[in-house]
Write an enzyme that holds these catalytic residues in place. Sequence first.
Site, PDB file in Angstrom:
ATOM      1  N   THR A   1       0.870  -1.188   0.000  1.00 48.06           N
ATOM      2  CA  THR A   1       0.000   0.000   0.000  1.00 48.06           C
ATOM      3  C   THR A   1       0.906   1.237   0.000  1.00 48.06           C
ATOM      4  O   THR A   1       1.055   1.907   1.026  1.00 48.06           O
ATOM      5  CB  THR A   1      -0.925   0.014   1.235  1.00 48.06           C
ATOM      6  OG1 THR A   1      -0.140  -0.268   2.411  1.00 48.06           O
ATOM      7  CG2 THR A   1      -2.021  -1.008   1.118  1.00 48.06           C
TER       8      THR A   1
ATOM      9  N   CYS B   1       7.580   2.030   6.318  1.00 51.67           N
ATOM     10  CA  CYS B   1       6.251   2.199   6.921  1.00 51.67           C
ATOM     11  C   CYS B   1       5.994   3.514   7.654  1.00 51.67           C
ATOM     12  O   CYS B   1       5.009   4.170   7.360  1.00 51.67           O
ATOM     13  CB  CYS B   1       5.944   1.011   7.808  1.00 51.67           C
ATOM     14  SG  CYS B   1       5.646  -0.450   6.793  1.00 51.67           S
TER      15      CYS B   1
END
EC number: 1.1.1.22
Length: 435
Positions: free
Chosen positions: A88, A273
Site C-alpha cells: 500500500t 512504513c
Amino acid sequence: MQLSVVGSGYVGTTIAACFADLGHDVVNVDIDQGIVDTINDGEAPIHEDGLAELVAEHAGPDSTGRLRATTDYEELLDTDLTFLCLPTPANDDGSIDLSIMKAGAEQLGETLAEKDDRHNVVVKSTVVPGTTEDTLAPLIAEAGDKRLGDDLGVGMNPEFLREGSAVADFLNPDKVVLGAADDRTRDRMKEVFAPLVERADEPPVVETATREAEMMKYANNAFLASKISLANDLGNICKEHGVDMYEVADAMGLDGRIQRAFLDSGLGWGGSCFPKDTAAIIAAAEAKGYDAPMLNAATEVNDRQPQRFLDLLDRHVDVDGRRVAVLGLAFKPGTDDIRNTRAVPVIEGLLERGADVVAHDPVAIENMRDRYPEIEYADSASDALNGASACLVVTDWDQYEVLDEEFDEMADPVVVDGRHCIDRREGITYEGLTW
Ligand SMILES: NC(=O)C1=CN([C@@H]2O[C@H](COP(=O)(O)OP(=O)(O)OC[C@H]3O[C@@H](n4cnc5c(N)ncnc54)[C@H](O)[C@@H]3O)[C@@H](O)[C@H]2O)C=CC1
Ligand SMILES: O=C(O)[C@H]1O[C@H](OP(=O)(O)OP(=O)(O)OC[C@H]2O[C@@H](n3ccc(=O)[nH]c3=O)[C@H](O)[C@@H]2O)[C@H](O)[C@@H](O)[C@@H]1O
C-alpha cells in the site's frame, strides 16, 4: 486450516512460514515467479532472522510440505481463508495508493467466482479506515458474484512486526487485533490465530470491527513515529544547551507511563512504513477536513534532522573536494532495506557540498549502488575511514560501536554521530546530534 496468502513480500512470506510452523497448510500467491520458485525450493526470498529455517522446514524437498507458493490464484480455491498482504504505497501527495490492493482484490474475486463454499478474506496490509469494507469488500463481492457476510466473510488483521525481527515479532506479539465485519468471519480468524495465541503464552486478543482495526495500526505507527520525533525535538533543545538527551531519555523511560523504547533520538525515522503511514493518515484526515497538527509537526521534525546533522558537520570542516565516510546506509540495523533511509538526504547534502563520498554498510551497499552509482563503496568501515576528513554515522550497526583505532587513519578525525553509536575518545573531534 487451509490458508492462502496473497502477496509474498516481507509480511506475506513471514506470516505464511509462521502459520505453516503453527500447523496450518499455507499457499503463498505472488505475481513474481522468482519469489515463488525460491519458496518452492525451500529458501526464503527475503533476509529475516529465522525465516530461512522456517521456509526450509515447511517448503520444498524434505519438508513438512505445509508451505508452498504459486503464481496461480486458482490454488487458493482449496483454502478457507485468504490474507491480503499486498503493498500500500503512497501517492505523490502522501495519500494511500490502493491500486495494487484493488487489482489483487478484483483478481481474488474473479477467482472466487468458481467457489461455491463460503470464503473469508482478511486484509493484512495497512489501509486507511473504511478501505476493507467500503472499497475492497465490494470489489471482491462484485467480481466473484458473492453476497457479503453470507458467502463472503471480510476481516482486517493489522500487522505490527518490525523488519529485522519479523519472525520473532509475529510469533510473540504484544497483541493480536481481529477486526471482522461479522461474527462468522471473526470466529474463523480466531481459529487461525488459536495456535499462535497458545504458543505465544496468551497475548491479548482485541476483537473489534474492521474500521477500528485499520485505525489501530495507524495509531500505533503514528504514536511511535511521534514519540521518536518528540525525543528529537527535546534532543535538539538538549544539544543547544549542552545537555545529553540520552541521559534525559534514560530518566524519562523510568516513568512507567512513558517507557524508554523509541526514545532514541538522532537522525529520525525512515523505512517502508513510518513515513508512508504517517503521510497516509494525515492525507486521510485532510480528506475529511482535519489537518492533524501533531502528526504534521512530527513529520516536520523528522524531515529537519538530516539538515541539523549536516549543519554540525559544517561547523568543523568544509568538505568540498574532501573524502567523507558515511557509515550505514540501511534505514536501521539488521536489514538491507534502504527505503526512506536517512542516508539519502545525508548523501545528497554531501554531494551538494562537493564532497567525495565513500560509503559503507554491512549489507545494504548493493541496494544503494543502484541509486548512487557515482559514489565510492568501501568493503569495511576501516577502508571508508582511511584518509577521510569526516565520518558521518547514519545507521547504528553494532560493528560501528567497536570502532576505535580505525579513526587514527582519518585525514581529519571529525566524527558526527547521528545514532549515538560511537564513544567519545581522545584524538577525535566528536559531535553527537542530540547529546
Ligand atoms: N514491511 C513491514 O515491516 C510491514 C509492512 N506492513 C504492511 O503490509 C503490506 C505489505 O507490505 P510488504 O510485505 O512490506 O510489501 P512487499 O513489497 O515486501 O511485498 C508485496 C508482495 O506483493 C506482490 N504482489 C504485487 N501485486 C500482486 C498481485 N496482484 N498479486 C499477488 N502478489 C502481488 C509483490 O510481488 C511482492 O512480493 C503493506 O501494506 C505494509 O504497509 C505492515 C507491517 C509491517
Ligand atoms: O508498519 C510497519 O511496517 C512497522 O513499522 C515499524 O517497524 P520498522 O519500520 O521495521 O522499524 P522500527 O524499528 O520501528 O524503526 C523505524 C525507524 O525509526 C528509527 N528509530 C526507531 C526507534 C528509536 O528510538 N529511534 C529511531 O530513530 C529507526 O532507526 C528506523 O529508521 C514498527 O515498529 C512496526 O511495529 C510496524 O509493524
